[in-house]
Write an enzyme that holds these catalytic residues in place. Structure first.
Site, mmCIF file in Angstrom:
data_model
loop_
_atom_site.group_PDB
_atom_site.id
_atom_site.type_symbol
_atom_site.label_atom_id
_atom_site.label_comp_id
_atom_site.label_asym_id
_atom_site.label_seq_id
_atom_site.Cartn_x
_atom_site.Cartn_y
_atom_site.Cartn_z
ATOM 1 N N LEU A 115 -4.196 -7.753 -1.204
ATOM 2 C CA LEU A 115 -2.923 -7.904 -0.505
ATOM 3 C C LEU A 115 -2.392 -6.594 0.047
ATOM 4 O O LEU A 115 -2.650 -5.520 -0.482
ATOM 5 C CB LEU A 115 -1.881 -8.514 -1.445
ATOM 6 C CG LEU A 115 -2.273 -9.819 -2.130
ATOM 7 C CD1 LEU A 115 -1.125 -10.296 -3.012
ATOM 8 C CD2 LEU A 115 -2.702 -10.875 -1.136
ATOM 9 N N ASP A 116 -1.586 -6.727 1.094
ATOM 10 C CA ASP A 116 -0.884 -5.566 1.645
ATOM 11 C C ASP A 116 0.563 -5.579 1.146
ATOM 12 O O ASP A 116 0.926 -6.387 0.284
ATOM 13 C CB ASP A 116 -0.961 -5.558 3.180
ATOM 14 C CG ASP A 116 -0.337 -6.787 3.823
ATOM 15 O OD1 ASP A 116 0.453 -7.505 3.172
ATOM 16 O OD2 ASP A 116 -0.641 -7.035 5.008
ATOM 17 N N GLY A 117 1.372 -4.708 1.662
ATOM 18 C CA GLY A 117 2.761 -4.584 1.243
ATOM 19 C C GLY A 117 3.617 -5.800 1.534
ATOM 20 O O GLY A 117 4.708 -5.948 0.973
#
Length: 142
Positions: free
Chosen positions: A17-19
């Site tokens: 996942l990213d931010g």
């Protein structure tokens, strides 16, 4: 499912996942690569043509369409197929779908050339390699 299509499954983990809490775009490239490895794992007779590293199918172009976000815990399937065969290149079509609802998350067209690893020159796809690939061509669904 058509035997010319390879299918692998994977679960989205937190490190994908990213931010924003969804799969980072670069991770999809890894998912697609895993799908391609699975494709050749499922076809050992074809993989033997490339096992020595001479010749090799080498990626030269990748076009990705991001359609929906995938999040942690999603189970995904990566579908891979040979969609087109040219004189020196092949186009693979790949899709990633969410298993829970069957929705398409992303898809990609990857163009590969047959490369002579000693000379670093593209080669004509012919002979046994061409015959093996021709049996696998499945045009991309519209």
């Amino acid at each position: 499912m058509d035997s010319r299509i390879s299918r692998i499954t994977l679960r989205v983990r937190g490190y994908h996942l990213d931010g924003y809490g969804h799969v980072n775009n670069a991770r999809y490239l890894e998912f697609f690569e895993e799908g391609r490895w699975g494709y050749f794992d499922d076809r050992p007779a074809l993989a033997r043509h490339f096992a020595s590293g001479h010749p090799a199918l080498v990626a030269v172009n990748l076009n990705v369409n991001y359609r929906l976000a995938a999040v942690a815990g999603d189970d995904l399937e990566v579908l891979t197929q040979v969609a087109e065969l040219g004189s020196r290149s092949a186009r693979l079509y790949q899709q990633i779908r969410r298993l829970g609802d069957g929705k398409q998350v992303t898809d990609a067209d990857l163009t590969c050339v047959l490369l002579n690893m000693r000379t670093q020159q593209s080669m004509t796809i012919e002979g046994e390699i061409r015959q093996a690939l021709e049996r696998l061509v499945l045009p991309k669904a519209s």
